[in-house]
Write an enzyme that holds these catalytic residues in place. Structure first.
Site, PDB file in Angstrom:
ATOM      1  N   CYS A  24       0.834  -1.209   0.000  1.00 36.77           N
ATOM      2  CA  CYS A  24       0.000   0.000   0.000  1.00 36.77           C
ATOM      3  C   CYS A  24       0.865   1.255   0.000  1.00 36.77           C
ATOM      4  CB  CYS A  24      -0.961  -0.012   1.188  1.00 36.77           C
ATOM      5  SG  CYS A  24      -2.401  -1.068   0.883  1.00 36.77           S
ATOM      6  N   CYS A 125      -3.201  -4.657   7.339  1.00 34.32           N
ATOM      7  CA  CYS A 125      -3.040  -3.311   6.781  1.00 34.32           C
ATOM      8  C   CYS A 125      -4.330  -2.494   6.940  1.00 34.32           C
ATOM      9  CB  CYS A 125      -2.671  -3.430   5.307  1.00 34.32           C
ATOM     10  SG  CYS A 125      -2.656  -1.861   4.437  1.00 34.32           S
ATOM     11  N   CYS A 128      -5.645  -1.723   2.942  1.00 37.28           N
ATOM     12  CA  CYS A 128      -6.168  -2.762   2.047  1.00 37.28           C
ATOM     13  C   CYS A 128      -6.830  -3.907   2.806  1.00 37.28           C
ATOM     14  CB  CYS A 128      -5.075  -3.283   1.125  1.00 37.28           C
ATOM     15  SG  CYS A 128      -3.806  -4.249   1.973  1.00 37.28           S
ATOM     16  N   ASP A 361     -49.196 -22.087 -32.486  1.00 37.00           N
ATOM     17  CA  ASP A 361     -50.030 -22.543 -31.375  1.00 37.00           C
ATOM     18  C   ASP A 361     -49.699 -23.990 -31.045  1.00 37.00           C
ATOM     19  OD1 ASP A 361     -51.318 -20.124 -31.272  1.00 37.00           O
ATOM     20  OD2 ASP A 361     -52.993 -20.765 -32.544  1.00 37.00           O
TER      21      ASP A 361
HETATM   22 ZN    ZN Z   1      -2.199  -2.765   2.320  1.00 37.59          ZN
END
Ligand code: ZN
Length: 546
Positions: A24, A125, A128, A361
Site C-alpha cells: 500500500c 493493513c 487494504c 399454437d
Molecule cells: Zn495494504
C-alpha cells in the site's frame, strides 16, 4: 531498488507507522512498476525501511523538514490533523536529522519508533485490509486456480476481476487525504487518480500467479471467460456509516441490494464530501482491524454462446415453450425443452434463452424447412464445437424425440441473431388449413377462393390472445390461396400470407373481428379443424448441406 523519489520519504514513513502494508505504501507513492508489487512483501518492507533510514538521503529529508524550504514541520504544529493522528510522528522525524543532538533520549525514541513500525507492519493493513498481504500470493492463486479447474471450463484466456468491500474506499480516502497533505507540503500535487488502486495492484500480483497455476493460460484485460474474486470485511462495515448523514442523497435503498452502502454509492459520496467534513468524521490512520478480509467463493463465468437452427414440429399437443397455468404444467414438454436439453448438456451451459421467428399454437404443426430459432446459452463451460460435433448434436436432438426435428444447427454470433427478427413483418409465411363448411362445397366456391389475390384483412386482436395483447386492428395481406377438395364439407386451404396474419381467425371469422373472413367469402359458417405452417420465409440462419 524501489522506484521512489526523495520526496516520498515522509509519505513512506507516515504510512508505515500508520499501519499500511508495504504494497500500500508503494500504491500511495504512485509506483506503477508492476514488478515492485510482485516481490515478497517482507522484502519490500525492508527496502522501504532502508530507504527512509538511508543517511545518503538525509539532505533531502532535511530540506523537506526545513520550514523555509518546504514548510515541512508546520502540519504537525498547526494542529490540523484529526484526532486520530498518532502523536509519535514528530519524534520519529527528529532522530535521523543530521546534526540532531545524539543522546540517550533520541536512541530511545528511535527504538520506540522501530517497535511501533514493527508492530504496524506485522498487523492487518489499515488501507487494504489484508488484500495485498496474505490474500495476494501463491496460496491464494492456488485456491483460485483450483476453483477454475473444478468448473472444467474450456477457455483460451481469462480475465480476473476483483470485488472489494465498499469501506475500503473510505479508508483509501483517509490515507489519500493525508498523503496529499504531505505531498502538497513538498509542493508536488497528488491526484487521487495517481494512487494505484488496490484492485490494480492485486491483479498485477495475482495474474501471473494464477496463469502459472493454470499451466500458462493468458490472463488478459478482456476475455470471454471471467474469474471473479470477491472480498468482504464485516468487521469494518461501519466505516461507511457516517456518509449516510453527511451525504444522505447518495444512499437510496434499492430492491436488490442488501445494503445501501454499495461501492458505487460510497465512491459518489466521497466525491461530494469536502476534506474538512470527512476529516471531522473519520480518523487517520483508519482504525486497525483485527482480522483481514474474507475471500468469498470464486465465481467463474463464461460469456454466452449463441446457437441457431430451424425446427419442425410434428405434434398437435406440444407447446413451443413450457405451458404453465397458475403454477401448474399443462403439457409435459415443449419444443424449446426438447431442443435445449441436448444442447445444454453438450455445451455444459447453466441455462438458456430461447427465441424464434414467430411462434405456432400448441395444436399447429410446423412442417417444410421449419421455423428459425436461436438460443442464448448461459455460462457455457464449453464454447467451441466443431462442425462435426454440431452435426452430432443435431442428430442427438433428432433421435431424442419424434415430435420435433432440427436442421441447420450452428453456432452464431450475438449480432447475427438480430437478423432473425429483422423485418419480420415484411416476411411471408405459408400454411395449410383443414376447413369445415356448414353447407356442401360447390365447384364455383373453390374457383372463387383460388382466384383471390392479395386480399387485405382487418384483424382485431383475437379474443383468444386479448388477455396478453393490446386491442388493436392490424392490417394483414393474404397473398394467395389454393384449395384442395376433400369431401362435400371439407377442403384443404393453402395460404401464403404476410407474417403475423391470424389464420384461424381468418377462417372462422372470430365473431366478425376479422374482416373479410372465409365465412363471409363463402356465405356460410366455416371453421378450421387443423393448421400446419408450411414455411417461414426467413433466410436465416444459413442452411447447412446435410
Ligand atoms: Zn495494504
Amino acid at each position: 531498488m524501489l522506484p521512489l523519489k526523495d520526496g516520498d520519504k515522509a509519505i513512506v514513513h507516515k504510512l508505515l507507522s500508520s499501519g499500511c502494508c508495504a504494497r500500500c505504501v508503494l500504491r500511495f507513492c504512485c509506483v506503477s512498476v508492476q514488478a515492485a508489487y510482485r516481490k515478497p512483501p517482507q522484502e519490500t518492507l525492508e527496502e522501504l525501511r532502508a530507504f527512509i533510514s538511508d543517511p545518503e538521503n538525509g539532505k533531502s529529508r532535511q530540506s523537506a523538514a526545513d520550514p523555509a524550504a518546504g514548510n515541512g514541520e508546520s502540519h504537525d504544529a498547526a494542529g490540523s490533523d484529526p484526532p486520530g493522528e498518532p502523536p509519535v510522528k514528530r519524534v520519529k522525524l527528529e532522530p535521523v536529522e543530521p546534526g540532531a543532538p545524539a543522546g540517550g533520549d533520541v536512541s530511545a525514541a528511535v527504538k520506540v519508533e522501530e517497535e511501533k513500525e514493527e508492530e504496524a507492519a506485522s498487523g492487518v493493513c489499515v488501507a487494504c485490509l489484508g488484500i495485498l498481504q496474505e490474500l495476494s500470493g501463491p496460496a491464494q492463486a492456488v485456491k483460485i486456480a483450483e476453483k477454475v479447474k473444478e468448473g472444467e471450463y474450456e477457455f483460451d484466456t481469462l480475465v480476473l476481476s476483483v470485488s472489494l468491500p465498499a469501506q475500503l474506499c473510505v479508508r483509501e480516502h483517509s490515507c489519500w487525504l493525508h498523503v496529499k497533505k504531505e505531498s502538497r507540503e513538498k509542493s508536488a500535487a497528488l491526484g487521487k487518480d495517481d494512487v494505484i488502486p488496490v484492485k490494480e495492484a492485486f491483479k498485477w500480483i495475482m495474474q501471473g500467479l494464477v496463469a502459472k497455476e493454470l499451466g500458462g493460460v493468458a490472463v488478459v484485460i478482456r476475455s470471454l471467460f471471467e474469474v471473479s474474486v470477491e472480498f468482504t470485511h464485516p468487521e469494518t462495515e461501519a466505516d461507511c456509516h457516517f456518509l449516510a448523514t453527511t451525504c444522505a442523497g447518495c444512499f437510496k435503498p434499492t430492491k436488490n441490494k442488501q445494503s445501501v452502502f454499495t461501492r458505487m454509492a460510497v465512491v459518489k459520496a466521497l466525491e461530494k464530501i469536502s476534506d474538512a467534513v470527512f476529516l471531522k468524521h473519520y480518523t487517520f490512520p483508519p482504525p486497525r482491524p483485527s482480522s483481514c478480509c474474507v475471500p468469498r467463493d470464486v465465481q467463474c463465468l463464461h460469456a454466452s454462446v449463441f446457437v441457431a437452427g430451424r425446427y419442425n414440429k410434428f405434434c398437435r399437443s406440444l407447446p413451443q415453450t413450457p405451458w404453465v397455468i397458475d403454477g401448474e404444467r399443462r403439457m409435459e414438454s415443449s419444443v424449446e425443452e426438447l431442443i435445449a436439453a441436448p444442447v445444454l448438456s453438450s455445451f455444459r451451459a447453466a441455462g438458456f434463452n430461447f427465441s424464434s421467428s414467430g411462434r405456432e399454437d400448441v395444436d399447429v404443426r410446423t412442417l417444410g424447412n421449419g421455423r428459425p430459432f436461436a438460443m442464448e446459452l448461459l455460462n457455457p463451460h464449453r464454447s467451441k464445437l466443431s462442425k462435426e460435433e454440431m452435426k452430432q448434436l443435431q442428430e442427438t436432438i433428432n433421435k431424442s424425440s419424434d415430435k420435433i426435428r432440427v436442421r441447420d444447427l450452428q453456432i452464431v454470433s450475438r449480432e447475427a441473431m438480430g437478423r432473425m427478427k429483422e423485418g419480420e413483418e415484411a416476411k411471408t409465411k405459408s400454411y395449410t388449413a383443414l376447413v369445415w363448411t356448414q353447407k356442401a362445397i360447390q365447384s364455383q366456391d373453390i374457383a372463387f377462393i383460388d382466384a383471390i389475390k392479395d386480399l387485405t384483412l382487418d384483424q382485431k386482436t383475437p379474443l383468444r390472445v386479448l388477455h396478453r395483447r393490446a386491442l388493436a386492428v392490424r392490417q394483414r395481406v393474404v397473398h394467395r390461396m389454393n384449395t384442395r377438395y376433400l369431401d362435400p364439407h371439407h377442403f384443404h386451404l393453402e395460404l401464403k400470407t404476410q407474417a403475423g396474419t391470424y389464420i384461424k381467425e381468418f377462417v372462422h371469422g372470430d365473431f366478425g373481428r376479422t374482416k373479410p373472413n372465409m365465412s363471409e367469402l363463402l356465405k356460410m359458417d366455416t371453421d378450421i379443424l387443423e393448421l400446419d405452417v408450411e414455411s417461414v420465409d426467413v433466410d436465416w440462419p444459413p442452411s447447412i448441406p446435410e
